[in-house]
Design a protein around this motif. Structure first.
Motif, PDB file in Angstrom:
ATOM      1  N   PHE A   1      -5.018  -7.089  16.669  1.00  0.00           N
ATOM      2  CA  PHE A   1      -4.943  -6.584  15.303  1.00  0.00           C
ATOM      3  C   PHE A   1      -4.584  -5.106  15.288  1.00  0.00           C
ATOM      4  O   PHE A   1      -3.693  -4.678  14.543  1.00  0.00           O
ATOM      5  N   TRP A   2      -5.261  -4.294  16.100  1.00  0.00           N
ATOM      6  CA  TRP A   2      -5.007  -2.851  16.081  1.00  0.00           C
ATOM      7  C   TRP A   2      -3.634  -2.513  16.638  1.00  0.00           C
ATOM      8  O   TRP A   2      -2.994  -1.558  16.177  1.00  0.00           O
ATOM      9  N   TRP A   3      -3.149  -3.260  17.622  1.00  0.00           N
ATOM     10  CA  TRP A   3      -1.776  -3.037  18.095  1.00  0.00           C
ATOM     11  C   TRP A   3      -0.783  -3.352  16.984  1.00  0.00           C
ATOM     12  O   TRP A   3       0.203  -2.627  16.793  1.00  0.00           O
ATOM     13  N   SER A   4      -1.020  -4.404  16.225  1.00  0.00           N
ATOM     14  CA  SER A   4      -0.126  -4.750  15.114  1.00  0.00           C
ATOM     15  C   SER A   4      -0.126  -3.660  14.046  1.00  0.00           C
ATOM     16  O   SER A   4       0.932  -3.308  13.504  1.00  0.00           O
ATOM     17  N   VAL A   5      -1.301  -3.125  13.747  1.00  0.00           N
ATOM     18  CA  VAL A   5      -1.382  -2.029  12.778  1.00  0.00           C
ATOM     19  C   VAL A   5      -0.613  -0.817  13.287  1.00  0.00           C
ATOM     20  O   VAL A   5       0.132  -0.178  12.530  1.00  0.00           O
TER      21      VAL A   5
ATOM     22  N   VAL B   1       2.611   1.044  11.468  1.00  0.00           N
ATOM     23  CA  VAL B   1       2.578   2.468  11.115  1.00  0.00           C
ATOM     24  C   VAL B   1       3.778   3.189  11.711  1.00  0.00           C
ATOM     25  O   VAL B   1       4.450   3.974  11.026  1.00  0.00           O
ATOM     26  N   VAL B   2       4.073   2.937  12.973  1.00  0.00           N
ATOM     27  CA  VAL B   2       5.238   3.567  13.599  1.00  0.00           C
ATOM     28  C   VAL B   2       6.518   3.075  12.939  1.00  0.00           C
ATOM     29  O   VAL B   2       7.444   3.857  12.695  1.00  0.00           O
ATOM     30  N   GLY B   3       6.589   1.804  12.601  1.00  0.00           N
ATOM     31  CA  GLY B   3       7.755   1.265  11.902  1.00  0.00           C
ATOM     32  C   GLY B   3       7.952   1.909  10.547  1.00  0.00           C
ATOM     33  O   GLY B   3       9.084   2.187  10.135  1.00  0.00           O
ATOM     34  N   ALA B   4       6.858   2.185   9.824  1.00  0.00           N
ATOM     35  CA  ALA B   4       6.959   2.872   8.534  1.00  0.00           C
ATOM     36  C   ALA B   4       7.459   4.294   8.718  1.00  0.00           C
ATOM     37  O   ALA B   4       8.279   4.783   7.927  1.00  0.00           O
TER      38      ALA B   4
ATOM     39  N   GLY C   1      11.401  -0.828   7.390  1.00  0.00           N
ATOM     40  CA  GLY C   1      10.689  -0.468   8.622  1.00  0.00           C
ATOM     41  C   GLY C   1       9.374  -1.205   8.752  1.00  0.00           C
ATOM     42  O   GLY C   1       9.017  -1.685   9.828  1.00  0.00           O
ATOM     43  N   ILE C   2       8.657  -1.318   7.644  1.00  0.00           N
ATOM     44  CA  ILE C   2       7.370  -2.027   7.661  1.00  0.00           C
ATOM     45  C   ILE C   2       7.592  -3.511   7.927  1.00  0.00           C
ATOM     46  O   ILE C   2       6.907  -4.118   8.758  1.00  0.00           O
TER      47      ILE C   2
ATOM     48  N   GLY D   1       7.467  -6.321  15.818  1.00  0.00           N
ATOM     49  CA  GLY D   1       6.775  -5.307  16.617  1.00  0.00           C
ATOM     50  C   GLY D   1       7.713  -4.183  16.989  1.00  0.00           C
ATOM     51  O   GLY D   1       8.521  -3.727  16.168  1.00  0.00           O
ATOM     52  N   PRO D   2       7.666  -3.707  18.220  1.00  0.00           N
ATOM     53  CA  PRO D   2       8.521  -2.590  18.633  1.00  0.00           C
ATOM     54  C   PRO D   2      10.015  -2.915  18.576  1.00  0.00           C
ATOM     55  O   PRO D   2      10.831  -2.007  18.441  1.00  0.00           O
TER      56      PRO D   2
END
Length: 91
Positions: free
Chosen positions: A37-41, A45-48, A60-61, A68-69
């Protein structure tokens, strides 16, 4: 592999009709759900942030939540969206 099978079939009667369900639930209990879950969050965030720099926050989101990446690369490959300087031209 033997250890995984032993953990998955722990406490399961192989002759019971719902043995598959119990083995499946035992396998799901072995997953690190909190870390996933935290990796997905973090990916979202990085995508945003990448989307914000490219003028595509929502894309991006969505791409980072989906891929993912790899979604970051998708957004980085798209052209930068520039805001218009004035009203659209009249015809």
């Amino acid at each position: 592999m033997d250890e995984l099978l032993a953990k998955a079939s722990q406490g399961v009667d192989p002759d019971s009709p719902d043995a598959f369900l119990h083995i499946y639930l035992n396998l799901l209990n072995l997953m690190p759900w909190a870390a996933m879950f935290w990796w997905s969050v973090a990916f979202v965030v990085v995508g945003a942030a990448v989307g914000w720099f490219r003028g595509r926050v929502v894309e991006g989101i969505v791409w980072s939540a989906t891929l993912g990446p790899i979604g970051w690369i998708v957004i980085l490959m798209k052209p930068v969206r520039r805001p218009r300087a004035g009203p659209p031209p009249l015809k």
